[in-house]
Design a protein around this motif. Structure first.
Motif, PDB file in Angstrom:
ATOM      1  N   SER A  42      30.814  35.293 -29.992  1.00 33.41           N
ATOM      2  CA  SER A  42      29.430  34.827 -30.093  1.00 33.41           C
ATOM      3  C   SER A  42      29.141  34.215 -31.465  1.00 33.41           C
ATOM      4  N   TRP A  43      29.997  34.491 -32.442  1.00 33.40           N
ATOM      5  CA  TRP A  43      29.824  33.920 -33.780  1.00 33.40           C
ATOM      6  C   TRP A  43      30.370  32.499 -33.884  1.00 33.40           C
ATOM      7  N   VAL A  44      31.207  32.093 -32.954  1.00 29.49           N
ATOM      8  CA  VAL A  44      31.858  30.783 -33.043  1.00 29.49           C
ATOM      9  C   VAL A  44      30.836  29.645 -33.144  1.00 29.49           C
ATOM     10  N   PRO A  45      29.803  29.594 -32.286  1.00 33.64           N
ATOM     11  CA  PRO A  45      28.815  28.516 -32.454  1.00 33.64           C
ATOM     12  C   PRO A  45      28.044  28.614 -33.768  1.00 33.64           C
ATOM     13  N   VAL A  46      27.807  29.819 -34.238  1.00 40.52           N
ATOM     14  CA  VAL A  46      27.102  30.001 -35.517  1.00 40.52           C
ATOM     15  C   VAL A  46      27.965  29.473 -36.659  1.00 40.52           C
ATOM     16  N   LEU A  47      29.239  29.792 -36.624  1.00 41.69           N
ATOM     17  CA  LEU A  47      30.153  29.289 -37.653  1.00 41.69           C
ATOM     18  C   LEU A  47      30.243  27.769 -37.592  1.00 41.69           C
ATOM     19  N   GLY A  48      30.260  27.220 -36.380  1.00 37.77           N
ATOM     20  CA  GLY A  48      30.248  25.767 -36.224  1.00 37.77           C
ATOM     21  C   GLY A  48      28.978  25.154 -36.785  1.00 37.77           C
ATOM     22  N   ALA A  49      27.856  25.806 -36.558  1.00 36.31           N
ATOM     23  CA  ALA A  49      26.578  25.306 -37.087  1.00 36.31           C
ATOM     24  C   ALA A  49      26.577  25.346 -38.617  1.00 36.31           C
ATOM     25  N   LEU A  50      27.178  26.371 -39.197  1.00 34.70           N
ATOM     26  CA  LEU A  50      27.272  26.439 -40.663  1.00 34.70           C
ATOM     27  C   LEU A  50      28.136  25.302 -41.203  1.00 34.70           C
ATOM     28  N   LEU A  51      29.248  25.037 -40.539  1.00 34.54           N
ATOM     29  CA  LEU A  51      30.095  23.905 -40.949  1.00 34.54           C
ATOM     30  C   LEU A  51      29.343  22.583 -40.796  1.00 34.54           C
ATOM     31  N   ALA A  52      28.608  22.448 -39.708  1.00 32.21           N
ATOM     32  CA  ALA A  52      27.832  21.222 -39.491  1.00 32.21           C
ATOM     33  C   ALA A  52      26.753  21.075 -40.557  1.00 32.21           C
TER      34      ALA A  52
END
Length: 116
Positions: A42-52
């Motif tokens: 569930s953290w994968v999209p959050v981590l992607g959003a941080l990278l974005a």
């Protein structure tokens, strides 16, 4: 110095933007990495959003330099956390991490040098 600022920041944008894309589209690689590091999927999209956000911040830094410094600082902190995640599970596969971390540090350095 301006050329180095533009080149390094652009490389950091490409690297982190590409990584953010793979995280946000649900590619298998980030999921496998999350599983290996025992990070909830569930953290994968959050981590992607941080990278974005870091990517967008670096781009915004071309117009408002302090945003580039803040974004690069955030990316350095992000990849410091990634190192902790690797070491926590005993992973020694750090080449990919090192490339991203060095790129983030270089982006921070050139953004600070350009801004001040």
């Amino acid at each position: 110095m301006f050329a180095a600022y533009v080149i390094v920041t652009t490389v950091a944008v490409v690297f982190n933007g590409g990584a953010a894309g793979t995280y946000l589209i649900g590619h298998d690689y980030p999921k496998a990495q999350a599983d290996m590091k025992r990070v909830p999927r569930s953290w994968v999209p959050v981590l992607g959003a941080l990278l974005a956000a870091g990517t967008v911040g670096l781009l915004a830094g071309f117009a408002v330099p302090v945003l580039g410094v803040l974004a690069a600082t955030g990316l350095v902190l992000y990849f410091t956390g990634a190192l902790v995640a690797h070491l926590r599970v005993g992973s020694r596969q750090l080449v990919g991490w090192a490339v991203f971390f060095v790129t983030a540090v270089a982006a921070l350095w050139v953004n600070v040098a350009h801004t001040w």
